[in-house]
Write an enzyme that holds these catalytic residues in place. Structure first.
Site, short mmCIF file in Angstrom:
data_model
loop_
_atom_site.label_atom_id
_atom_site.label_comp_id
_atom_site.label_asym_id
_atom_site.label_seq_id
_atom_site.Cartn_x
_atom_site.Cartn_y
_atom_site.Cartn_z
N LYS A 42 1.08 -1.15 0.40
CA LYS A 42 -0.46 0.16 -0.20
C LYS A 42 1.17 1.34 0.12
O LYS A 42 0.87 1.80 -0.62
CB LYS A 42 -0.72 -0.30 1.17
CG LYS A 42 -2.06 1.33 0.98
CD LYS A 42 -2.57 1.20 2.46
CE LYS A 42 -3.38 2.95 2.69
NZ LYS A 42 -3.91 2.82 4.25
N GLU A 78 10.43 -5.27 3.82
CA GLU A 78 11.23 -6.13 3.12
C GLU A 78 10.08 -6.56 1.90
O GLU A 78 10.84 -7.53 0.42
CB GLU A 78 10.24 -7.28 3.83
CG GLU A 78 10.58 -7.02 5.38
CD GLU A 78 9.92 -5.84 6.12
OE1 GLU A 78 9.23 -4.47 5.90
OE2 GLU A 78 9.48 -6.20 7.76
N GLY A 83 -4.10 -1.85 5.67
CA GLY A 83 -3.86 -2.45 5.21
C GLY A 83 -4.09 -4.23 5.27
O GLY A 83 -4.37 -5.09 4.78
N ARG A 84 -4.41 -4.14 6.98
CA ARG A 84 -5.41 -5.23 7.35
C ARG A 84 -6.71 -5.01 6.89
O ARG A 84 -7.18 -6.80 6.75
CB ARG A 84 -4.97 -5.48 8.73
CG ARG A 84 -5.64 -4.37 9.82
CD ARG A 84 -4.81 -4.75 10.95
NE ARG A 84 -5.20 -3.41 11.90
CZ ARG A 84 -4.59 -2.19 11.87
NH1 ARG A 84 -3.70 -2.05 10.69
NH2 ARG A 84 -4.85 -1.08 12.28
N GLU A 141 -3.09 -6.13 15.63
CA GLU A 141 -2.71 -5.30 15.22
C GLU A 141 -3.97 -3.31 15.11
O GLU A 141 -3.92 -2.34 15.23
CB GLU A 141 -2.42 -5.16 13.56
CG GLU A 141 -1.06 -3.20 12.99
CD GLU A 141 -0.52 -3.34 11.84
OE1 GLU A 141 0.48 -4.47 11.80
OE2 GLU A 141 -1.29 -4.22 10.36
N HIS A 177 -3.95 -32.64 20.71
CA HIS A 177 -2.83 -32.91 20.69
C HIS A 177 -1.81 -32.39 21.26
O HIS A 177 0.00 -32.56 21.33
CB HIS A 177 -2.28 -34.27 19.68
CG HIS A 177 -3.59 -35.53 19.65
ND1 HIS A 177 -3.76 -35.97 20.43
CD2 HIS A 177 -4.57 -34.73 18.59
CE1 HIS A 177 -4.54 -36.64 19.45
NE2 HIS A 177 -4.74 -36.18 18.89
N LYS A 193 9.72 0.31 13.16
CA LYS A 193 10.04 -0.52 11.16
C LYS A 193 11.57 1.06 11.66
O LYS A 193 12.55 0.83 10.54
CB LYS A 193 8.91 0.57 10.32
CG LYS A 193 8.17 -1.05 10.10
CD LYS A 193 7.00 0.11 9.32
CE LYS A 193 5.50 -1.04 8.91
NZ LYS A 193 5.03 -0.60 7.98
O1 F6P Z 1 2.98 -4.55 9.75
C1 F6P Z 1 2.26 -3.24 9.78
C2 F6P Z 1 1.63 -2.64 8.79
O2 F6P Z 1 2.13 -1.62 8.55
C3 F6P Z 1 0.43 -2.69 8.08
O3 F6P Z 1 -0.79 -2.86 8.95
C4 F6P Z 1 0.01 -3.34 6.38
O4 F6P Z 1 -0.10 -4.28 5.97
C5 F6P Z 1 1.85 -3.91 6.83
O5 F6P Z 1 2.58 -3.04 7.53
C6 F6P Z 1 2.78 -3.59 4.89
O6 F6P Z 1 2.47 -2.21 4.93
P1 F6P Z 1 2.68 -2.20 3.18
O7 F6P Z 1 1.09 -2.69 2.20
O8 F6P Z 1 3.01 -0.42 2.75
O9 F6P Z 1 3.87 -2.09 2.46
#
Ligand code: F6P
Length: 546
Positions: free
Chosen positions: A206, A212, A267-268, A353, A384, A512
């Protein structure tokens, strides 16, 4: 708004809690044979039986009254109508607009967002179809048969869990991988399996600034260019989803290959947007649309049903009861369906979150519990393993069982066994086993009296452990959409009760920023002056020993 603890219904619930703790659900069922019927409801292919909860009608009434006193109706209306309820980021929260099939407009700052929503959906549909019918091919003209989705957090979990859950709907000939972690082992493992000619990379971010995702995409791009391809071939093999189209283009994405999303999608909560492209590519657009329609059905129910018949509201308020009045700190999700095995991890991000916070909307520190720890894994494996603790420890842990009545490729013996385990566990948690019954069982054993008493004490199970049972007609795109929307709305309701902003994530941001600084220190681009001794030592130890 008044403080939560000053709400009259809160005081009422505080009075009820010690009284209800004296009841046993076993007796409640004996005294009231209609309990299971009364506390069961169905919507959108999902049946919820919440009768195995440690509640009385008085408790439920007070919980719904609390929802009224916390102005839940207004909150729901504000979210659906595009008000900027994410106050700390001054944004609307409109994942519901992405699955709005009402034909009505939804406005953000006076502008109807539906045309852009529909335009992006049409783009997802036509791109999916072009990949599937071979009109969009790889650089040598061969059809795409592998999708690699690169993203993290909400740009990963939603698409991954939906794709995994819909395995029976996978398009023949398409294989999809998801890469999230910046740990190079993951991307390298995936790259080693690929054929560059027939692979499409979907980069989902987003913000288009997540370390990453950027790094994994750079690594994928470098690998692609080492496979005898040229720069111009990238356009056929790399697409991006982002609300930051400019950054995506600057990164090197072809503008045509960028699928936009609004900044009013958290995002979530974003799997319904173009972030769902890997879902559509894996199961086909028709099924992606059915997923959205299932969510829309839940949205309508959530907006229209009175609280006492409203599935997300009921689940949320039961959660408030356990978290704030019965001492629960965690909540377990136990899906009895292999393809839903990742679902607890999905809800973990969604819920933790969103409501893992302790500052209220008006900037006060809470003096009550907020979002619980969400965890769990698939049945029967968990039986189990960690179920022992749920059955016999002194930690109160409410659980949600999930079970599909019908499955694809049904093998009746397996399915009946799965059902019996799921229902049996819910029953055991509820009724337990008394000391007397355990002692009776030992009647004929050769143990002496003291040994019998001791062993019976160990075998005794208090029971009275609450559970919800969620039954699905089957896990298809529609019921799955409804299920996910239900948990989203549960989060909204609980956030409203606790007075939180469920839509920001400042706690994640600091990690971050500091992580980026540490990276620069490792690379030698930033001085370590002024950092704490422990972190400095760790960095030096890493540099000297890697
Ligand atoms: O982990 C935190 C976060 O901000 C989430 O809310 C989001 O989904 C994720 O990082 C990834 O963010 P982006 O879609 O901007 O790469």
């Amino acid at each position: 708004m008044q403080k939560l603890r000053n709400a009259p219904a809160w005081s009422e619930l505080e009075k009820l809690a010690p009284l209800v703790k004296r009841h046993h659900m076993r007796d409640m069922f004996i005294k009231d044979p209609a309990r299971a019927d009364r506390y069961t409801l169905g919507i959108a292919g999902i049946t919820l039986d919440y009768s195995k909860n440690l509640i009385t009608q008085e408790v439920l009434d007070a919980l719904f009254e609390l929802a009224e006193q916390r102005e839940l109706k207004k909150k729901i209306k504000n979210m659906f109508s595009g008000k900027a309820i994410n106050v700390t980021e001054n944004r609307a929260v409109l994942h519901t607009a992405l699955r709005n099939f009402s034909g009505k407009s939804v406005k953000v700052d006076g502008k109807n967002v539906m045309p852009e929503v529909l335009e992006t959906l049409a783009k997802v549909q036509s791109f999916t179809e072009m990949v599937h019918n071979g009109k969009h091919t790889g650089y040598t003209g061969k059809p795409i048969h592998t999708i690699v989705s690169i993203g993290i957090g909400g740009s990963f979990l939603g698409p991954k869990i939906v794709t995994e859950s819909l395995k029976p709907y996978w398009k023949k000939g398409i294989k999809t991988h998801f890469v999230a972690n910046v740990d190079g082992c993951h991307i390298q493992d995936v790259l080693a399996q690929l054929d560059a000619e027939q692979t499409l990379f979907v980069m989902s971010s987003k913000s288009f600034s997540t370390q990453e995702t950027l790094q994994n995409t750079l690594t994928a791009k470098a690998w692609f260019l080492q496979q005898g391809t040229e720069q111009k071939d990238i356009a056929k093999h790399f697409v991006a989803v982002s609300s930051n189209v400019k950054a995506a283009v600057e990164f090197g994405m072809d503008k045509e290959n960028v699928f936009p999303m609004g900044d009013w999608v958290g995002g979530r909560y974003s799997l319904w947007s173009a972030i769902g492209l890997p879902i559509s590519l894996t199961v086909g657009y028709k099924h992606f649309e059915a997923l959205l329609k299932g969510a829309y059905e839940m949205d309508c129910h959530f907006q229209e049903a009175p609280f006492e018949k409203n599935m997300p509201v009921i689940l949320a308020m039961l959660g408030v009861w356990y978290r704030n009045f019965m001492g629960a700190q965690s909540h377990a999700l136990l899906p009895y369906y292999h393809y839903l095995r990742g679902f607890p991890a999905y809800v973990q991000q969604l819920d933790m979150e969103s409501n893992g916070k302790s500052t209220t909307l008006d900037g006060r520190t809470v003096d009550y519990g907020t979002g619980p720890i969400i965890w769990g894994s698939e049945g029967t494996n968990g039986q189990h393993s960690f179920y022992q603790l749920i059955h016999q420890s002194n930690l109160p842990i409410p659980v949600d069982f999930m079970f599909p009545l019908k499955v694809h490729n049904q093998d009746d013996t397996h399915h009946n066994m799965l059902a019996s385990n799921c229902f049996g566990q819910a029953q055991a948690l509820m009724q337990g086993k008394s000391f007397e019954d355990c002692l009776d069982d030992l009647n004929t054993s050769s143990l002496n009296e003291a040994e019998k008493l001791n062993l019976a004490a160990h075998k005794t199970m208090a029971g009275n452990h609450p559970s919800n049972m969620l039954l699905f007609n089957e896990v298809n795109p529609k019921t799955l959409g409804a299920l996910i929307a239900m948990y989203e709305h549960k989060v909204l309701v609980q956030g409203c009760i606790w007075g939180l902003n469920s839509f920001d994530q400042w706690g994640v941001e600091l990690g971050k920023v500091l992580g980026n600084d540490v990276y620069d220190m490792i690379e030698g681009d930033m001085s370590m002056d002024g950092i704490d001794a422990s972190t400095e030592k760790l960095i030096k130890h890493f540099i000297n020993n890697q």
